[in-house]
Scaffold this active site. Sequence first.
Site, PDB file in Angstrom:
ATOM      1  N   CYS A  80       1.296  -1.453   0.092  1.00 39.22           N
ATOM      2  CA  CYS A  80      -0.252  -0.205  -0.117  1.00 39.22           C
ATOM      3  C   CYS A  80       0.957   1.552  -0.070  1.00 39.22           C
ATOM      4  CB  CYS A  80      -1.283  -0.210   1.311  1.00 39.22           C
ATOM      5  SG  CYS A  80      -2.278   1.330   0.838  1.00 39.22           S
ATOM      6  N   ARG A  95     -12.696   6.387  -1.600  1.00 36.41           N
ATOM      7  CA  ARG A  95     -11.788   5.053  -1.135  1.00 36.41           C
ATOM      8  C   ARG A  95     -12.218   4.182  -1.352  1.00 36.41           C
ATOM      9  NH1 ARG A  95      -7.890   7.541   2.001  1.00 36.41           N
ATOM     10  NH2 ARG A  95      -7.548   5.183   3.054  1.00 36.41           N
ATOM     11  N   HIS A 152      -3.702  -5.579   2.483  1.00 35.53           N
ATOM     12  CA  HIS A 152      -2.709  -5.580   4.435  1.00 35.53           C
ATOM     13  C   HIS A 152      -3.399  -7.345   4.538  1.00 35.53           C
ATOM     14  CE1 HIS A 152      -1.661  -1.416   4.396  1.00 35.53           C
ATOM     15  NE2 HIS A 152      -2.675  -1.067   3.594  1.00 35.53           N
TER      16      HIS A 152
HETATM   17  N1  GLN Z   1      -2.354   6.961   2.426  1.00 37.07           N
HETATM   18  C1  GLN Z   1      -1.827   6.449   1.166  1.00 37.07           C
HETATM   19  C2  GLN Z   1      -3.441   6.407   0.943  1.00 37.07           C
HETATM   20  O1  GLN Z   1      -4.517   6.569   1.871  1.00 37.07           O
HETATM   21  C3  GLN Z   1      -1.956   4.784   1.948  1.00 37.07           C
HETATM   22  C4  GLN Z   1      -2.837   3.788   2.993  1.00 37.07           C
HETATM   23  C5  GLN Z   1      -2.650   2.360   3.606  1.00 37.07           C
HETATM   24  O2  GLN Z   1      -1.432   1.790   3.339  1.00 37.07           O
HETATM   25  N2  GLN Z   1      -3.749   1.766   3.513  1.00 37.07           N
HETATM   26  O3  GLN Z   1      -3.929   5.447  -0.301  1.00 37.07           O
END
Ligand code: GLN
Length: 243
Positions: A93, A129, A193
């Site tokens: 990520c 998101r 994740h």
């Molecule tokens: N902050 C980054 C985003 O929102 C990565 C998030 C993450 O590592 N889960 O895309």
Amino acid sequence: MNLKILWMYHDLMDLYGDKGNAEVLRYRTEKRGIECILDTCTIGEKKDIASYDLFFMGGGADREQNLIYKDLLSRKDAIRDAMDQKTAFLLICGGYQLFGKYYKDQDGKVIEALGFFDYYTEASDRDHRCIGNIALETELDGKKFMAVGFENHGGQTKNVASPFGKVLSGHGNEYKSPYEGFKTDTVLATYMHGPLLPKNPMIADAVIARALRRRYGEVELAPLDDTLENKAREVMLKRLHVI
Ligand code: GLN
């Protein structure tokens, strides 16, 4: 034989269980009688990056990415040397995002990234998101399989030359994207994740084999009893109506 892992920013870049990936790598090497040397490196610490077989970096919220990116950029030449010497990379990520050209965060701030790859990432609006369980159809080093994970990112990653897999359920590189992640023969970068590795033992073993290849060439890993791991993945694939 040993496996040398460098776990970057373990104290800051560790979202949704990413630290579990380090434990799985240690378990699956030591179970095979391979010594696992797991070192951490955070902001300001010195490590000889090119001396490691595997560079592992987890994910982070925008705040943590802002905290670490300058330190990461300061290691660009050392990371390039490691790439040239065939160190393997596992990037999750936020770690994935910071190996591309840039990351434009939720507040519109552009965070310069390492620029090793042509992809770039721009955060979506809050309505887009990418959050939830995800399943992929993928292939690693000649083996095809389905993988499961959990994603939570605003970042929409574009211009990905070689995705990690095809999205069967979930979002992936962008909101409702057909593809997820990025891979080369030494780099595996993904939004998954969960952590990624416990339910995807074939990915763990592919990462271990890639890392061992650097100093030992092709290493045949003895099979482990992955009944529980595969059952856990199957439960998620069924829950996502993928199988
Ligand atoms: N902050 C980054 C985003 O929102 C990565 C998030 C993450 O590592 N889960 O895309």
